[in-house]
Each structure stands twice: as C-alpha cells, then as structure tokens.
Design a protein around this motif. Structure first.
Motif, PDB file in Angstrom:
ATOM      1  N   THR A  55       0.855  -1.190   0.000  1.00 40.60           N
ATOM      2  CA  THR A  55       0.000   0.000   0.000  1.00 40.60           C
ATOM      3  C   THR A  55       0.886   1.233   0.000  1.00 40.60           C
ATOM      4  O   THR A  55       1.736   1.396   0.884  1.00 40.60           O
ATOM      5  CB  THR A  55      -0.930   0.011   1.219  1.00 40.60           C
ATOM      6  N   ILE A  56       0.700   2.090  -1.002  1.00 37.94           N
ATOM      7  CA  ILE A  56       1.549   3.279  -1.131  1.00 37.94           C
ATOM      8  C   ILE A  56       0.672   4.488  -1.445  1.00 37.94           C
ATOM      9  O   ILE A  56      -0.515   4.360  -1.777  1.00 37.94           O
ATOM     10  CB  ILE A  56       2.605   3.111  -2.244  1.00 37.94           C
ATOM     11  N   TRP A  57       1.268   5.655  -1.351  1.00 31.70           N
ATOM     12  CA  TRP A  57       0.621   6.879  -1.812  1.00 31.70           C
ATOM     13  C   TRP A  57       0.998   7.086  -3.272  1.00 31.70           C
ATOM     14  O   TRP A  57       2.172   7.002  -3.643  1.00 31.70           O
ATOM     15  CB  TRP A  57       1.079   8.088  -1.009  1.00 31.70           C
ATOM     16  N   VAL A  58      -0.005   7.362  -4.092  1.00 28.17           N
ATOM     17  CA  VAL A  58       0.262   7.770  -5.472  1.00 28.17           C
ATOM     18  C   VAL A  58      -0.104   9.247  -5.572  1.00 28.17           C
ATOM     19  O   VAL A  58      -1.130   9.684  -5.051  1.00 28.17           O
ATOM     20  CB  VAL A  58      -0.532   6.925  -6.492  1.00 28.17           C
ATOM     21  N   TYR A  59       0.760   9.996  -6.233  1.00 24.56           N
ATOM     22  CA  TYR A  59       0.611  11.454  -6.267  1.00 24.56           C
ATOM     23  C   TYR A  59       0.218  11.919  -7.667  1.00 24.56           C
ATOM     24  O   TYR A  59       0.584  11.311  -8.679  1.00 24.56           O
ATOM     25  CB  TYR A  59       1.926  12.114  -5.847  1.00 24.56           C
ATOM     26  N   PHE A  60      -0.530  12.998  -7.711  1.00 25.76           N
ATOM     27  CA  PHE A  60      -0.920  13.581  -8.987  1.00 25.76           C
ATOM     28  C   PHE A  60      -0.820  15.093  -8.883  1.00 25.76           C
ATOM     29  O   PHE A  60      -0.572  15.651  -7.808  1.00 25.76           O
ATOM     30  CB  PHE A  60      -2.324  13.133  -9.404  1.00 25.76           C
ATOM     31  N   GLN A  61      -1.019  15.781  -9.997  1.00 25.56           N
ATOM     32  CA  GLN A  61      -0.801  17.227 -10.053  1.00 25.56           C
ATOM     33  C   GLN A  61      -2.124  17.998 -10.063  1.00 25.56           C
ATOM     34  O   GLN A  61      -3.202  17.416  -9.924  1.00 25.56           O
ATOM     35  CB  GLN A  61       0.042  17.546 -11.299  1.00 25.56           C
ATOM     36  N   ARG A  62      -2.007  19.297 -10.211  1.00 31.26           N
ATOM     37  CA  ARG A  62      -3.165  20.177 -10.077  1.00 31.26           C
ATOM     38  C   ARG A  62      -4.241  19.872 -11.116  1.00 31.26           C
ATOM     39  O   ARG A  62      -5.425  19.816 -10.786  1.00 31.26           O
ATOM     40  CB  ARG A  62      -2.711  21.640 -10.216  1.00 31.26           C
ATOM     41  N   ARG A  63      -3.873  19.672 -12.371  1.00 31.73           N
ATOM     42  CA  ARG A  63      -4.869  19.412 -13.395  1.00 31.73           C
ATOM     43  C   ARG A  63      -5.614  18.099 -13.146  1.00 31.73           C
ATOM     44  O   ARG A  63      -6.825  18.007 -13.349  1.00 31.73           O
ATOM     45  CB  ARG A  63      -4.207  19.397 -14.777  1.00 31.73           C
ATOM     46  N   GLY A  64      -4.873  17.121 -12.716  1.00 29.49           N
ATOM     47  CA  GLY A  64      -5.523  15.854 -12.377  1.00 29.49           C
ATOM     48  C   GLY A  64      -6.497  16.008 -11.222  1.00 29.49           C
ATOM     49  O   GLY A  64      -7.596  15.438 -11.237  1.00 29.49           O
ATOM     50  N   ALA A  65      -6.116  16.785 -10.206  1.00 35.26           N
ATOM     51  CA  ALA A  65      -6.993  17.009  -9.055  1.00 35.26           C
ATOM     52  C   ALA A  65      -8.266  17.756  -9.472  1.00 35.26           C
ATOM     53  O   ALA A  65      -9.363  17.456  -8.990  1.00 35.26           O
ATOM     54  CB  ALA A  65      -6.248  17.798  -7.985  1.00 35.26           C
ATOM     55  N   GLU A  66      -8.136  18.721 -10.374  1.00 36.01           N
ATOM     56  CA  GLU A  66      -9.308  19.466 -10.831  1.00 36.01           C
ATOM     57  C   GLU A  66     -10.293  18.570 -11.573  1.00 36.01           C
ATOM     58  O   GLU A  66     -11.510  18.638 -11.374  1.00 36.01           O
ATOM     59  CB  GLU A  66      -8.855  20.614 -11.731  1.00 36.01           C
ATOM     60  N   LEU A  67      -9.777  17.705 -12.433  1.00 37.03           N
ATOM     61  CA  LEU A  67     -10.643  16.792 -13.175  1.00 37.03           C
ATOM     62  C   LEU A  67     -11.328  15.797 -12.235  1.00 37.03           C
ATOM     63  O   LEU A  67     -12.522  15.499 -12.392  1.00 37.03           O
ATOM     64  CB  LEU A  67      -9.839  16.055 -14.242  1.00 37.03           C
ATOM     65  N   LEU A  68     -10.587  15.311 -11.253  1.00 38.10           N
ATOM     66  CA  LEU A  68     -11.173  14.373 -10.297  1.00 38.10           C
ATOM     67  C   LEU A  68     -12.275  15.037  -9.473  1.00 38.10           C
ATOM     68  O   LEU A  68     -13.320  14.432  -9.201  1.00 38.10           O
ATOM     69  CB  LEU A  68     -10.095  13.812  -9.368  1.00 38.10           C
ATOM     70  N   ARG A  69     -12.042  16.280  -9.073  1.00 37.30           N
ATOM     71  CA  ARG A  69     -13.042  16.994  -8.274  1.00 37.30           C
ATOM     72  C   ARG A  69     -14.350  17.166  -9.075  1.00 37.30           C
ATOM     73  O   ARG A  69     -15.444  16.977  -8.539  1.00 37.30           O
ATOM     74  CB  ARG A  69     -12.492  18.348  -7.846  1.00 37.30           C
ATOM     75  N   LYS A  70     -14.229  17.483 -10.339  1.00 40.90           N
ATOM     76  CA  LYS A  70     -15.419  17.617 -11.175  1.00 40.90           C
ATOM     77  C   LYS A  70     -16.118  16.274 -11.360  1.00 40.90           C
ATOM     78  O   LYS A  70     -17.347  16.193 -11.340  1.00 40.90           O
ATOM     79  CB  LYS A  70     -15.032  18.192 -12.539  1.00 40.90           C
ATOM     80  N   TYR A  71     -15.325  15.245 -11.579  1.00 38.09           N
ATOM     81  CA  TYR A  71     -15.917  13.934 -11.842  1.00 38.09           C
ATOM     82  C   TYR A  71     -16.590  13.349 -10.598  1.00 38.09           C
ATOM     83  O   TYR A  71     -17.682  12.771 -10.687  1.00 38.09           O
ATOM     84  CB  TYR A  71     -14.838  12.968 -12.348  1.00 38.09           C
ATOM     85  N   ILE A  72     -15.976  13.493  -9.435  1.00 38.00           N
ATOM     86  CA  ILE A  72     -16.546  12.941  -8.204  1.00 38.00           C
ATOM     87  C   ILE A  72     -17.837  13.661  -7.830  1.00 38.00           C
ATOM     88  O   ILE A  72     -18.815  13.034  -7.405  1.00 38.00           O
ATOM     89  CB  ILE A  72     -15.521  13.031  -7.052  1.00 38.00           C
ATOM     90  N   GLY A  73     -17.868  14.976  -7.990  1.00 36.05           N
ATOM     91  CA  GLY A  73     -19.069  15.743  -7.670  1.00 36.05           C
ATOM     92  C   GLY A  73     -19.419  15.636  -6.193  1.00 36.05           C
ATOM     93  O   GLY A  73     -18.575  15.862  -5.324  1.00 36.05           O
ATOM     94  N   ASP A  74     -20.679  15.257  -5.907  1.00 33.38           N
ATOM     95  CA  ASP A  74     -21.114  15.161  -4.517  1.00 33.38           C
ATOM     96  C   ASP A  74     -21.045  13.739  -3.965  1.00 33.38           C
ATOM     97  O   ASP A  74     -21.571  13.468  -2.895  1.00 33.38           O
ATOM     98  CB  ASP A  74     -22.544  15.693  -4.379  1.00 33.38           C
ATOM     99  N   ARG A  75     -20.417  12.834  -4.690  1.00 37.26           N
ATOM    100  CA  ARG A  75     -20.257  11.463  -4.170  1.00 37.26           C
ATOM    101  C   ARG A  75     -19.276  11.461  -3.005  1.00 37.26           C
ATOM    102  O   ARG A  75     -18.244  12.144  -3.047  1.00 37.26           O
ATOM    103  CB  ARG A  75     -19.759  10.521  -5.259  1.00 37.26           C
ATOM    104  N   ALA A  76     -19.565  10.663  -1.978  1.00 37.63           N
ATOM    105  CA  ALA A  76     -18.713  10.635  -0.791  1.00 37.63           C
ATOM    106  C   ALA A  76     -18.020   9.294  -0.583  1.00 37.63           C
ATOM    107  O   ALA A  76     -17.051   9.209   0.168  1.00 37.63           O
ATOM    108  CB  ALA A  76     -19.537  10.978   0.461  1.00 37.63           C
ATOM    109  N   ARG A  77     -18.501   8.244  -1.223  1.00 36.60           N
ATOM    110  CA  ARG A  77     -17.895   6.926  -1.044  1.00 36.60           C
ATOM    111  C   ARG A  77     -18.211   6.046  -2.248  1.00 36.60           C
ATOM    112  O   ARG A  77     -18.995   6.417  -3.114  1.00 36.60           O
ATOM    113  CB  ARG A  77     -18.412   6.261   0.235  1.00 36.60           C
TER     114      ARG A  77
END
Length: 385
Positions: free
Chosen positions: A260-282
């Motif tokens: 089990t490790i941490w995988v890191y991503f950058q700002r653009r990836g985080a922005e796309l993920l935030r839009k895609y996840i929306g209001d989902r919590a789990r």
C-alpha cells in the motif's frame, strides 16, 4: 382438507398420507410435531416427533428421505424408483461446476487485491467460454490451452503470460482442493517478452487525450490520473473515493505484491477528479455509465451506493482508450516514466513515483529517454560547438 391431503402453508400438496387416510399409517409410530398440519400422521424416523432437517429444505413428499431405508414407499412404489429423482438432484448439487470453483478460488486466494481482481477477470472469462455449469473435473489441460489460445493467443506476450499464470495458479488450487488434477500441456509455454524502446510517447503528443471537446470527463480524469501518477491501471481502477485526498493531491493505493503506497498527482488531475466525483462521498472512484452485463458476478464493494452502476473494469477502460487513441493504458505509465527519466529525475525518485522496488526493472523497462529527449540533447550539444 381435500382428497389430495394437506401441505406446508398450502404450497406443497401431499398425497393422502395423514391420520384421516384409512390404514395408511400405524398408530405406534411417533407423530410429527405438526409442521405439516395438526392432522399429520407421518411417522418420524428419529422418534422425536419431528421430521429430519433435510426434509424441510426441499418440497415435501410423503415418500421423502425418511423412508429411504425401506423396501417400499407408502404408495406401494418401490423406493429405488421413488427416490431416483431425488438422488440425481443431490448428485448434481454435489458436482463442483467451473463457475463454483472459480468463485471459491477467488474468495480463498491469499494474494493482493489487484492480483485477485486480475485473476478473477481471467478465470471468469475462461469459465464463460468453457461453460459455467460444466464440471470442473471434466475440463482437461488441453481445453484450458485451447481457451487461452482463443481469448489471448493473438495478444502481446505480457498479456498472454499474465492470463496463463492465472490459469496455472487456478489449476494448482484445484489439485490442492482435491477437485481435479489438471496441468497445462507442455506446449502451453510462457512467451518471451520483447521490449519495444520506441513506444514511449512525448507529452506534446498526448495533449489530445485531455481535450474536453473530444473526450468525456470520466476518461479525461482517468487518463490524466494514470499519466501524472505513473501508476498501474489496475491499482487506479481499484481506488475508492475514500482513498483519495484531493487537497493533498494523493491517493492511497494497493499495488502489485500487496503493498500500500501513496500515489501522487498534479493540479490538473486534481481538478478533473473533483469535477468527476461531484457530490459522491464513497464507493468506487471510476464507475460504468450503466450496469454491466456481468453485474451479478461482481463483488458488493464494486457497486456504487445507489446500486445502479459498478466499478469500471480494466478491459472496458482499455477498450475505450484503444478505440480513441490506439494505445493501451500501460503506455501512459510508460511514457510518463520515460519523460521523467529524460528530464534527469534520479532513480530513487523514479522508484518512489512508480512503486518499483527493483531499480534494474525500472531502468530496463521504463526509464529510457524518448526520441525527442535525445533530439533536445543533440540540439544542446550542437549549440555548444
């Protein structure tokens, strides 16, 4: 009660075999405790006033399992004829089908979640092709070889070797479980992997993958995350929303070998993920657009909380990328590591990003500068002359 007798809750008709039937039962036999009705006079073999538990698990018949030891049934029909159907059902239920064996193997397999998911995908496809209801003991090594050829014979050496390893491990498990002793034939060998040093793609040539006018949000988020994190696709597709920390731009992933490790991503990836996840919590991070065909065989944790969609599978994700760009999911990881190596990132940092534990594997397969990186170096050398 009519002349056909009575049954449990009126669902199972019973032939006239209760105390109201003339001369059907003897008065000396212990009576049923009443689960078939207050007038039931069916004798209990156990003498406790209740029928055997096995009887309650099947539709009741007056010549059920408790009379198996006698020569004749109550109706006068020979017992071996009366019970021929029941014995046949019991034998069929005891047969280990291919589908049952695969699901038992998946539950018992002690390896990492990503390896288990990969093996499960391979074996379920094989079982579907061979016949899910086929007895596992009837499938020969040649049958397994034929299905490997049919499904993955024309694929790359890595794909062939991965699926062959899954089948080989499963056959070993069948032997340990004393279900069947089957081995792959000698000609079903692992294939030699030839490394292609030209398949890394430069960042400029990948820009069309992030085009919002041509690519959907889910694909852009997935492809960007795979590229920026340099992670294996299996580990990324296995992520749940709870594993992702958008603020810190990292995700907790289980990679090959169970680490089990941490995988890191950058700002653009985080922005796309935030839009895609929306209001989902789990639930699964990447979801199908609709319920897939194999939803009945999916584990509970692969479903979204609403139960309508499932985790996006590796095969489906790769099919979409190939159809759009003609490349595989793994090319994104390969290209990113090659780009970082060409930019002068040292080996310890590359290992931390990629999750590799063996530097030789990292350098042999991934850390090879791209053609454009070599061209840029030559341009610098020419400028210095």
């Amino acid at each position: 009660m009519n002349d056909r007798g009575h049954g449990l809750d009126g669902d199972h008709p019973v032939r006239t075999s209760c105390a109201r039937s003339a001369g059907t039962h003897t008065e000396t036999a212990p009576r049923c405790s009443g689960h078939l009705g207050p007038d039931c006079g069916v004798p209990s073999r156990s003498g406790t006033g209740a029928h055997p538990p096995a009887l309650l698990s099947q539709s009741f018949r007056p010549y059920g399992p408790m009379y198996r030891g006698g020569d004749r049934s109550l109706s006068g029909v020979p017992v071996n004829r009366v019970f021929s159907g029941i014995k046949k059902i019991s034998q069929e239920d005891s047969v280990t089908t291919l589908s049952k064996a695969v699901e038992s193997f998946v539950r018992d397999y002690p390896e990492a979640d990503t390896t288990e998911a990969s093996y499960a995908l391979t074996l379920r496809r094989c079982a579907k092709t061979l016949g899910r209801d086929r007895p596992a003991a009837d499938v020969t090594g040649e049958d397994w070889h034929d299905v490997l050829i049919e499904l993955w014979g024309q694929r790359s050496a890595n794909t062939w070797n991965r699926n062959r390893a899954a089948v080989k491990t499963f056959l070993g498990w069948l032997g340990d479980a004393e279900v069947a002793t089957v081995k792959l034939p000698a000609l079903c060998r692992a294939r030699k992997v030839v490394i292609d040093e030209t398949k890394a793609i430069d960042p400029e040539e990948l820009q069309h993958l992030w085009d919002p006018d041509a690519v959907g949000l889910r694909e852009r988020a997935l492809w960007r995350l795979l590229y920026e994190s340099s992670s294996r696709a299996e580990a990324v597709l296995a992520l749940n929303i709870e594993n992702v920390d958008l603020k810190a731009r990292k995700a907790r992933a289980v990679i090959k070998g169970g680490r089990t490790i941490w995988v890191y991503f950058q700002r653009r990836g985080a922005e796309l993920l935030r839009k895609y996840i929306g209001d989902r919590a789990r639930g699964p991070l990447f979801l199908t657009n609709r319920r897939p065909r194999d939803w009945r065989t999916r584990p509970r944790e692969d479903f979204a909380p609403d139960g309508r969609r499932c985790r996006l599978s590796y095969d489906r994700a790769e099919h979409i990328l190939k159809a759009y760009a003609g490349i595989t999911l793994h090319i994104l990881r390969h290209s990113r590591l090659a780009y970082l190596a060409g930019e002068g990132v040292d080996t310890p940092m590359l290992m931390a990003i990629s999750g590799h534990t063996n530097p030789a594997t990292l350098h042999r397969r991934y850390a090879r500068p791209s053609g454009k990186a070599v061209t840029r170096l030559f341009n610098k050398l020419e400028a210095m002359e």
